[in-house]
Scaffold this motif. Structure first.
Motif, PDB file in Angstrom:
ATOM      1  N   ASP A  99       0.881  -1.165   0.000  1.00 20.56           N
ATOM      2  CA  ASP A  99       0.000   0.000   0.000  1.00 20.56           C
ATOM      3  C   ASP A  99       0.920   1.217   0.000  1.00 20.56           C
ATOM      4  OD1 ASP A  99       0.702  -1.124   2.579  1.00 20.56           O
ATOM      5  OD2 ASP A  99      -0.500   0.443   3.510  1.00 20.56           O
ATOM      6  N   VAL A 100       1.219   1.730  -1.186  1.00 19.97           N
ATOM      7  CA  VAL A 100       2.261   2.739  -1.350  1.00 19.97           C
ATOM      8  C   VAL A 100       1.688   4.149  -1.248  1.00 19.97           C
ATOM      9  CG1 VAL A 100       4.072   3.602  -2.878  1.00 19.97           C
ATOM     10  CG2 VAL A 100       3.559   1.145  -2.812  1.00 19.97           C
ATOM     11  N   VAL A 135       4.021  -1.363  -7.718  1.00 17.25           N
ATOM     12  CA  VAL A 135       2.647  -1.694  -7.305  1.00 17.25           C
ATOM     13  C   VAL A 135       1.701  -0.729  -8.019  1.00 17.25           C
ATOM     14  CG1 VAL A 135       1.130  -2.101  -5.337  1.00 17.25           C
ATOM     15  CG2 VAL A 135       3.607  -2.320  -5.061  1.00 17.25           C
ATOM     16  N   PRO A 136       1.291  -1.055  -9.256  1.00 19.11           N
ATOM     17  CA  PRO A 136       0.510  -0.103 -10.049  1.00 19.11           C
ATOM     18  C   PRO A 136      -1.004  -0.257  -9.975  1.00 19.11           C
ATOM     19  CG  PRO A 136       1.282  -1.857 -11.461  1.00 19.11           C
ATOM     20  CD  PRO A 136       1.761  -2.186 -10.065  1.00 19.11           C
ATOM     21  N   ASN A 137      -1.507  -1.358  -9.432  1.00 22.12           N
ATOM     22  CA  ASN A 137      -2.955  -1.555  -9.421  1.00 22.12           C
ATOM     23  C   ASN A 137      -3.658  -0.629  -8.444  1.00 22.12           C
ATOM     24  OD1 ASN A 137      -5.454  -3.255 -10.070  1.00 22.12           O
ATOM     25  ND2 ASN A 137      -5.340  -3.449  -7.839  1.00 22.12           N
ATOM     26  N   HIS A 138      -2.983  -0.310  -7.343  1.00 23.05           N
ATOM     27  CA  HIS A 138      -3.605   0.476  -6.290  1.00 23.05           C
ATOM     28  C   HIS A 138      -2.542   1.277  -5.556  1.00 23.05           C
ATOM     29  CE1 HIS A 138      -2.759  -3.687  -4.885  1.00 23.05           C
ATOM     30  NE2 HIS A 138      -2.050  -3.025  -3.976  1.00 23.05           N
ATOM     31  N   THR A 139      -2.975   2.298  -4.852  1.00 26.70           N
ATOM     32  CA  THR A 139      -2.097   3.053  -3.965  1.00 26.70           C
ATOM     33  C   THR A 139      -2.564   2.822  -2.526  1.00 26.70           C
ATOM     34  OG1 THR A 139      -3.432   5.088  -3.822  1.00 26.70           O
ATOM     35  CG2 THR A 139      -1.962   4.866  -5.725  1.00 26.70           C
ATOM     36  N   SER A 140      -1.879   3.461  -1.601  1.00 27.08           N
ATOM     37  CA  SER A 140      -2.402   3.554  -0.239  1.00 27.08           C
ATOM     38  C   SER A 140      -3.516   4.593  -0.194  1.00 27.08           C
ATOM     39  CB  SER A 140      -1.275   3.979   0.706  1.00 27.08           C
ATOM     40  OG  SER A 140      -1.793   4.406   1.951  1.00 27.08           O
ATOM     41  N   GLY A 234      15.386  -3.603 -13.207  1.00 30.80           N
ATOM     42  CA  GLY A 234      14.090  -4.093 -13.615  1.00 30.80           C
ATOM     43  C   GLY A 234      13.037  -3.942 -12.542  1.00 30.80           C
ATOM     44  N   PHE A 235      11.834  -4.409 -12.876  1.00 32.81           N
ATOM     45  CA  PHE A 235      10.681  -4.266 -12.006  1.00 32.81           C
ATOM     46  C   PHE A 235       9.888  -5.567 -11.970  1.00 32.81           C
ATOM     47  CE2 PHE A 235      11.655  -0.207 -13.915  1.00 32.81           C
ATOM     48  CZ  PHE A 235      11.653   0.669 -12.847  1.00 32.81           C
ATOM     49  N   ARG A 236       9.473  -5.938 -10.781  1.00 33.41           N
ATOM     50  CA  ARG A 236       8.479  -6.998 -10.631  1.00 33.41           C
ATOM     51  C   ARG A 236       7.135  -6.273 -10.538  1.00 33.41           C
ATOM     52  NH1 ARG A 236       4.569  -8.058  -6.312  1.00 33.41           N
ATOM     53  NH2 ARG A 236       4.154 -10.297  -6.262  1.00 33.41           N
ATOM     54  N   ILE A 237       6.210  -6.601 -11.419  1.00 34.61           N
ATOM     55  CA  ILE A 237       4.941  -5.878 -11.518  1.00 34.61           C
ATOM     56  C   ILE A 237       3.878  -6.600 -10.705  1.00 34.61           C
ATOM     57  CG2 ILE A 237       3.258  -4.822 -13.058  1.00 34.61           C
ATOM     58  CD1 ILE A 237       6.175  -3.859 -13.425  1.00 34.61           C
ATOM     59  N   ASP A 238       3.473  -5.980  -9.617  1.00 33.71           N
ATOM     60  CA  ASP A 238       2.469  -6.551  -8.725  1.00 33.71           C
ATOM     61  C   ASP A 238       1.097  -6.511  -9.389  1.00 33.71           C
ATOM     62  OD1 ASP A 238       1.785  -7.466  -5.952  1.00 33.71           O
ATOM     63  OD2 ASP A 238       0.597  -5.620  -5.944  1.00 33.71           O
ATOM     64  N   VAL A 239       0.335  -7.594  -9.238  1.00 32.43           N
ATOM     65  CA  VAL A 239      -1.030  -7.682  -9.781  1.00 32.43           C
ATOM     66  C   VAL A 239      -1.058  -7.221 -11.239  1.00 32.43           C
ATOM     67  CG1 VAL A 239      -3.472  -7.276  -9.273  1.00 32.43           C
ATOM     68  CG2 VAL A 239      -1.790  -7.053  -7.447  1.00 32.43           C
ATOM     69  N   ALA A 240      -0.130  -7.752 -12.033  1.00 33.60           N
ATOM     70  CA  ALA A 240       0.003  -7.310 -13.420  1.00 33.60           C
ATOM     71  C   ALA A 240      -1.257  -7.554 -14.241  1.00 33.60           C
ATOM     72  CB  ALA A 240       1.186  -8.019 -14.066  1.00 33.60           C
ATOM     73  N   HIS A 241      -2.090  -8.475 -13.799  1.00 32.04           N
ATOM     74  CA  HIS A 241      -3.296  -8.840 -14.552  1.00 32.04           C
ATOM     75  C   HIS A 241      -4.518  -8.028 -14.137  1.00 32.04           C
ATOM     76  CE1 HIS A 241      -3.304 -10.879 -10.769  1.00 32.04           C
ATOM     77  NE2 HIS A 241      -4.487 -11.433 -10.954  1.00 32.04           N
ATOM     78  N   GLU A 297       3.628 -10.598 -12.152  1.00 31.14           N
ATOM     79  CA  GLU A 297       2.850 -11.408 -11.217  1.00 31.14           C
ATOM     80  C   GLU A 297       1.429 -11.438 -11.778  1.00 31.14           C
ATOM     81  OE1 GLU A 297       1.057 -11.622  -6.686  1.00 31.14           O
ATOM     82  OE2 GLU A 297       1.007  -9.807  -7.908  1.00 31.14           O
ATOM     83  N   ALA A 298       1.117 -12.484 -12.513  1.00 27.32           N
ATOM     84  CA  ALA A 298      -0.173 -12.559 -13.203  1.00 27.32           C
ATOM     85  C   ALA A 298      -0.801 -13.919 -12.982  1.00 27.32           C
ATOM     86  CB  ALA A 298       0.013 -12.289 -14.694  1.00 27.32           C
ATOM     87  N   TRP A 299      -1.916 -13.921 -12.254  1.00 26.95           N
ATOM     88  CA  TRP A 299      -2.699 -15.150 -12.069  1.00 26.95           C
ATOM     89  C   TRP A 299      -3.791 -15.138 -13.129  1.00 26.95           C
ATOM     90  CZ3 TRP A 299      -1.622 -18.651  -8.059  1.00 26.95           C
ATOM     91  CH2 TRP A 299      -0.710 -18.212  -7.088  1.00 26.95           C
TER      92      TRP A 299
END
Length: 577
Positions: A99-100, A135-140, A234-241, A297-299
């Motif tokens: 939660d950034v 963490v691009p899907n959401h912020t704090s 590089g970047f690990r993309i949280d909740v990429a999907h 990170e894509a489920w």
């Protein structure tokens, strides 16, 4: 990748000077020891650091960036090619940093931006790349944007950065739709005194951004550049999907008994629009010298859709969750290995192999159950608690060691979660009063959550906090059993899990297994055997002793072999062909 410092000091200095003219001396200093443009990620071994649980430098019980710097020599000796750091940004820590509140600022609990630049420089000096979490899907909800949105009126530009909708019902008293949060309960929270609600697919303190808004897209492009300018690899993309939602935002069709089904599939996940975003990011990364990577990170379901995230103009890798979730069964492992390689080959991307991370039960505990119970008690995210039937710790460790030998021999890129190289088990008996995972809190304990895999590491068996820091404080309690897994003890034991990993990584690099090809070899039931270059790997996933090829030269085994030519149950070997 054969991670050796093949650049001489003179050549490294020349590279740095040329980069300095383009990007500035501070930037060049961080980049100096790295290699010129190459495809380093295809066969790399990447070590995940969960900063708050890795090493504490100041005794407050929370790991930090100076603590990581103090342990870089340990990681160098382990033989990893790159580090992935989970979030260290300014955050109220409602979800352990995911939660950034400020994407450009290191949270004071972890140190400072200067501490990060030192970590980057010293990692590069040892030949290790550094990947950071995005963490691009959401912020704090404490992000300046969301605070401004709450103060603004419905329909305002401030609210358009997030997903606000009028509630249903006469006075907007019902949420806009029935979408569930991944962490339990509704994915909507109402703005006090209004008809409007805001979407949060995770915790209520993690409002989802509106990625249809060009302002959001422009901001994250600048965030990428901010960290790329500092030299990250590089970047690990949280909740990429999850960035794009289905425009109509219709109700989710939920089958009875699957009330939280929306956690993995539905109109909020894997929409086609996400790929436009990642293509634009790829262009930005390609502007920078050297290979800068993105990891998804894509489920997704069906799993074939994962290939879309790793096309040549999008991301470089995607986590292989199918492999992570595979149960202890020879046929299951062979099938997932074959299908994984076939899938990534269609887009000419590397396959990744992952057995643990900060969101799932640690492998030694997961594989400490029978096949039936493993699928019941050790599911990703569910956790294991004191009231759960406990795994067999010795069996789980034995299987995890064998699995490491299988995994590290596979072609492609491999991820190691901190403590995995110690054979560290889950903290399975943690009392509820210590748990902090919003998954546990929002479900009122129905989901045990992920705290058990996030416990601070043990470095010294006889020190306070097992050497995690200079005091006896730890943000989560460590079980007494962790003393036996401490680094200082394992370094003295030639057959320890730590020394097994060190030997495996050394041989992996020397024999270039990550860049090799897999050829299956016929084997007994419950046994898998394959060749990769001049190495033959044999793993016995059954309960009976199996035969080894006659005249085999054993390079390494996960357990002692009491009888020549025989492979005990839950044991693996690397043989010289």
């Amino acid at each position: 990748m054969f991670r050796r410092k093949f650049l001489t000091t003179a050549l490294a200095t020349a590279v740095a000077l040329s980069i300095s003219s383009l990007y500035g001396s501070a930037y060049a200093a961080n980049l100096q020891p790295t290699q010129p443009k190459e495809d380093w990620a295809r066969d790399s071994v990447i070590y995940q650091i969960y900063p708050r649980s890795f090493a504490d430098s100041d005794g407050d019980g929370i790991g930090d960036l100076p603590g990581i710097v103090s342990r870089l020599s340990y990681l160098d000796k382990l033989g990893v090619d790159a580090l992935w750091l989970s979030p260290f940004y300014k955050s109220p820590q409602a979800d352990a940093g995911y939660d950034v509140a400020d994407y450009r600022l290191v949270d004071p609990m972890f140190g400072s931006n200067e501490d990060f630049e030192r970590l980057l420089k010293e990692s590069h000096a040892r030949g290790m790349k550094v990947i950071v979490d995005l963490v691009p899907n959401h912020t704090s909800d404490e992000h300046a944007w969301f605070q401004a949105a709450l103060k603004a009126k419905p329909g305002s530009p401030e609210r358009a950065r997030y997903i606000f909708r009028d509630g249903r019902g006469e006075n907007g008293e019902l949420p806009p739709n029935n979408w569930p949060s991944v962490f339990g309960q509704s994915a909507w929270d109402r703005v006090p005194g209004e008809k409007q609600w805001y979407l949060h697919l995770f915790d209520s303190k993690q409002p989802d951004l509106n990625w249809e808004n060009p302002v959001v897209r422009a901001e994250f492009e600048q965030v990428l550049r901010f960290w790329l300018d500092r030299g990250v690899d590089g970047f690990r993309i949280d909740v990429a999907h999850g960035l794009i939602k289905e425009p109509k935002m219709a109700d989710l069709v939920i089958e009875e008994g699957r009330e939280n089904a929306g956690a993995l599939v539905g109109p909020m996940w894997d929409q086609e629009g996400v790929h436009e975003i990642y293509r634009s990011w790829r262009k930005i990364l390609d502007e920078y010298p050297g290979q800068r990577i993105m990891v998804a990170e894509a489920w997704v379901s069906p799993r074939e859709r994962l290939a879309q995230y790793i096309r040549s103009d999008e991301m470089d890798q995607a986590f292989n969750f199918d492999y992570l979730m595979t149960q202890w069964d020879a046929t299951a492992f062979k099938n997932v290995i074959d299908s994984s390689i076939a899938l990534t080959t269609t887009v000419k991307a590397p396959t990744t192999w992952v057995t643990s991370n900060h969101d799932v039960v640690r492998a030694p505990s997961r594989y400490g159950y029978s096949l039936k119970d493993q699928g019941k008690y050790a599911l990703p995210g569910n956790g294991i608690g004191p009231n759960t039937p406990q795994p067999d710790e010795a069996l789980g460790l034995r299987r995890a060691r064998a699995l490491a030998m299988l995994t590290l021999a596979l072609p492609g890129s491999t991820y190691i979660y901190q403590g995995e190289e110690l054979g560290l088990p889950e903290h399975t008996t943690m009392e509820d009063k210590y748990r902090q995972d919003p998954m546990f809190l929002r479900t009122k304990g129905e989901e045990i959550g992920r705290d058990g895999c996030r416990v601070p590491l043990p470095w010294k068996a006889d020190a306070p906090s097992f050497g995690f820091g200079p005091s006896n404080k730890t943000w989560l309690p460590q079980p007494a059993s962790y003393a036996g897994y401490a680094v200082d003890r394992q370094e003295k034991q030639s057959d320890s899990t730590l020394n097994l990993y060190r030997n495996l990584l050394k041989l992996r690099h020397e024999h270039r297994l990550g860049d090799g090809k897999l050829h299956w070899v016929e084997a007994d039931k419950d046994v898998l055997a394959f060749d990769n270059g001049d190495i033959r790997v044999v793993i016995n996933l059954g309960e009976q002793t199996a035969a080894l090829p006659s005249g085999s030269q054993v390079l390494l085994s996960s357990e002692a072999l009491p009888e020549a030519g025989k492979l005990p149950a839950s044991t693996a070997v690397w043989l010289k062909r």
